[in-house]
Design a protein around this motif. Structure first.
Motif, short mmCIF file in Angstrom:
data_model
loop_
_atom_site.label_atom_id
_atom_site.label_comp_id
_atom_site.label_asym_id
_atom_site.label_seq_id
_atom_site.Cartn_x
_atom_site.Cartn_y
_atom_site.Cartn_z
N MET A 1 -15.64 -35.99 36.30
CA MET A 1 -16.71 -35.13 35.76
C MET A 1 -17.12 -35.93 34.27
SD MET A 1 -18.59 -32.01 36.42
CE MET A 1 -20.19 -32.33 36.86
N LYS A 2 -18.06 -35.91 33.93
CA LYS A 2 -18.53 -36.58 32.55
C LYS A 2 -17.95 -35.88 31.33
CE LYS A 2 -22.43 -38.63 30.31
NZ LYS A 2 -23.93 -38.85 30.28
N SER A 3 -17.67 -36.58 30.48
CA SER A 3 -17.05 -35.90 29.19
C SER A 3 -17.90 -36.65 27.98
CB SER A 3 -15.41 -36.37 28.73
OG SER A 3 -14.75 -35.94 29.90
N LEU A 4 -18.27 -35.48 27.13
CA LEU A 4 -18.98 -35.75 25.99
C LEU A 4 -18.38 -35.42 24.85
CD1 LEU A 4 -22.19 -34.03 27.46
CD2 LEU A 4 -21.62 -36.06 27.50
N VAL A 6 -18.69 -34.30 20.66
CA VAL A 6 -19.33 -33.33 19.85
C VAL A 6 -20.66 -33.82 19.56
CG1 VAL A 6 -19.20 -31.75 18.01
CG2 VAL A 6 -17.09 -32.09 19.22
N LEU A 7 -20.75 -34.74 19.05
CA LEU A 7 -22.03 -35.48 18.64
C LEU A 7 -23.06 -35.51 19.78
CD1 LEU A 7 -23.76 -36.63 16.20
CD2 LEU A 7 -22.83 -38.78 16.90
N GLU A 8 -22.27 -36.38 20.87
CA GLU A 8 -23.41 -36.45 22.00
C GLU A 8 -23.82 -34.92 22.57
OE1 GLU A 8 -21.50 -40.37 23.87
OE2 GLU A 8 -20.75 -38.58 24.73
N LEU A 9 -23.06 -34.17 22.47
CA LEU A 9 -23.31 -32.64 22.76
C LEU A 9 -24.23 -32.04 21.89
CD1 LEU A 9 -22.43 -30.57 25.31
CD2 LEU A 9 -20.90 -29.61 23.64
N PHE A 39 -18.85 -31.95 30.56
CA PHE A 39 -20.16 -31.53 30.89
C PHE A 39 -20.22 -30.11 31.47
CE2 PHE A 39 -24.38 -31.94 32.85
CZ PHE A 39 -25.10 -31.92 31.57
N SER A 40 -19.29 -29.84 32.63
CA SER A 40 -19.10 -28.57 33.20
C SER A 40 -19.11 -27.39 32.28
CB SER A 40 -18.38 -28.70 34.38
OG SER A 40 -17.21 -28.97 34.05
N GLU A 41 -18.16 -27.76 31.27
CA GLU A 41 -17.73 -26.84 30.53
C GLU A 41 -18.81 -26.42 29.59
OE1 GLU A 41 -15.06 -24.07 28.70
OE2 GLU A 41 -14.81 -25.12 30.41
N ALA A 42 -19.76 -27.34 29.09
CA ALA A 42 -20.88 -27.12 28.41
C ALA A 42 -22.11 -26.67 29.15
CB ALA A 42 -21.40 -28.74 27.89
N VAL A 45 -21.08 -22.78 28.90
CA VAL A 45 -21.44 -21.97 27.85
C VAL A 45 -22.96 -22.16 27.17
CG1 VAL A 45 -20.95 -21.93 25.44
CG2 VAL A 45 -18.99 -22.65 26.98
N PHE A 46 -23.42 -23.17 27.17
CA PHE A 46 -24.94 -23.33 26.95
C PHE A 46 -26.01 -23.42 28.03
CE2 PHE A 46 -22.17 -25.79 23.78
CZ PHE A 46 -22.43 -24.86 22.60
N GLY A 47 -25.60 -23.45 29.25
CA GLY A 47 -26.45 -23.59 30.20
C GLY A 47 -26.86 -25.04 30.60
N GLU A 48 -27.82 -25.17 31.31
CA GLU A 48 -28.48 -26.47 31.67
C GLU A 48 -29.29 -27.14 30.42
OE1 GLU A 48 -28.52 -28.48 34.28
OE2 GLU A 48 -27.27 -27.21 35.46
N PRO A 49 -28.99 -28.24 29.85
CA PRO A 49 -29.72 -28.82 28.96
C PRO A 49 -31.24 -28.88 29.01
CG PRO A 49 -28.51 -30.49 29.98
CD PRO A 49 -28.39 -29.22 30.72
N SER A 50 -32.09 -28.59 28.02
CA SER A 50 -33.48 -28.62 28.13
C SER A 50 -33.83 -30.06 28.53
CB SER A 50 -34.23 -27.83 27.14
OG SER A 50 -34.10 -28.61 25.77
N ARG A 51 -34.75 -30.39 29.15
CA ARG A 51 -35.41 -31.70 29.53
C ARG A 51 -36.12 -32.04 28.06
NH1 ARG A 51 -32.68 -33.91 33.50
NH2 ARG A 51 -32.65 -32.59 35.38
N LYS A 52 -35.92 -33.10 27.59
CA LYS A 52 -36.67 -33.85 26.59
C LYS A 52 -37.84 -34.63 27.22
CE LYS A 52 -33.25 -34.08 22.98
NZ LYS A 52 -32.40 -35.11 22.13
#
Length: 173
Positions: A1-4, A6-9, A39-42, A45-52
């Motif tokens: 899976m993809k890793s991010l 802190v800044l990218e997150l 990314f699965s951990e994010a 915790v935070f849910g799906e990222p909102s689409r920009k």
């Protein structure tokens, strides 16, 4: 899976980095051995990222009909007109200067100048000294014949001018 990182997150979820660090400190969010967040951990915790907004959406660029562009075009046209007028004035004045220079260089055959030392004999016979003391007769207007001023014959010589030291050391005399 993809890793991010802190800044990218923080950019992806549009949240502060300090919030992410606080969640890691509290144990809500975990990091990998390479200090990246899965990314699965994010998402957990935070849910799906909102689409920009997609970058592919048309971005409104100043259209030619905008007020600023029209104003700038009017100013450009006005400045072009002023430049044309200035060029016309410059050429007119340059022509005037050339004309005046040609007139100044052209000799006049019938005019005599004050540097001419010889006068024709006919003019010498006509010029007679006029002695006039009347102010009414000589009203300052230029006449054909020049007026002559009479110089008195007995003129007392001017006293000798005395310098600063001679005023103290030479007697009056």
């Amino acid at each position: 899976m993809k890793s991010l990182t802190v800044l990218e997150l923080s950019k992806l979820y549009n949240i502060n980095r300090q919030t992410i660090y606080n969640n890691i400190k509290k144990g809500i969010l975990s990091k990998n051995s390479d200090n990246k967040i899965d990314f699965s951990e994010a998402i957990r915790v935070f849910g799906e990222p909102s689409r920009k907004q997609d970058v592919k959406e048309p971005v409104k660029i100043d259209s030619p009909s905008s007020a600023e562009v029209l104003l700038l075009r009017q100013q450009i046209d006005m400045l072009k007109n002023q430049l044309d007028d200035a060029k016309d004035r410059e050429s007119f004045y340059q022509n005037q200067i050339e004309t005046i220079q040609r007139l100044l260089e052209a000799p006049k055959a019938n005019m005599t100048t004050f540097t001419d030392k010889e006068q024709p004999q006919s003019n010498a016979a006509q010029v007679q000294p006029e002695l006039s003391t009347d102010d009414e007769e000589n009203d300052g207007l230029a006449t054909a014949e020049p007026k002559r001023i009479q110089v008195p014959q007995h003129v007392e010589p001017e006293p000798e001018k005395r310098g600063f030291w001679s005023r103290f050391f030479k007697p009056y005399g």
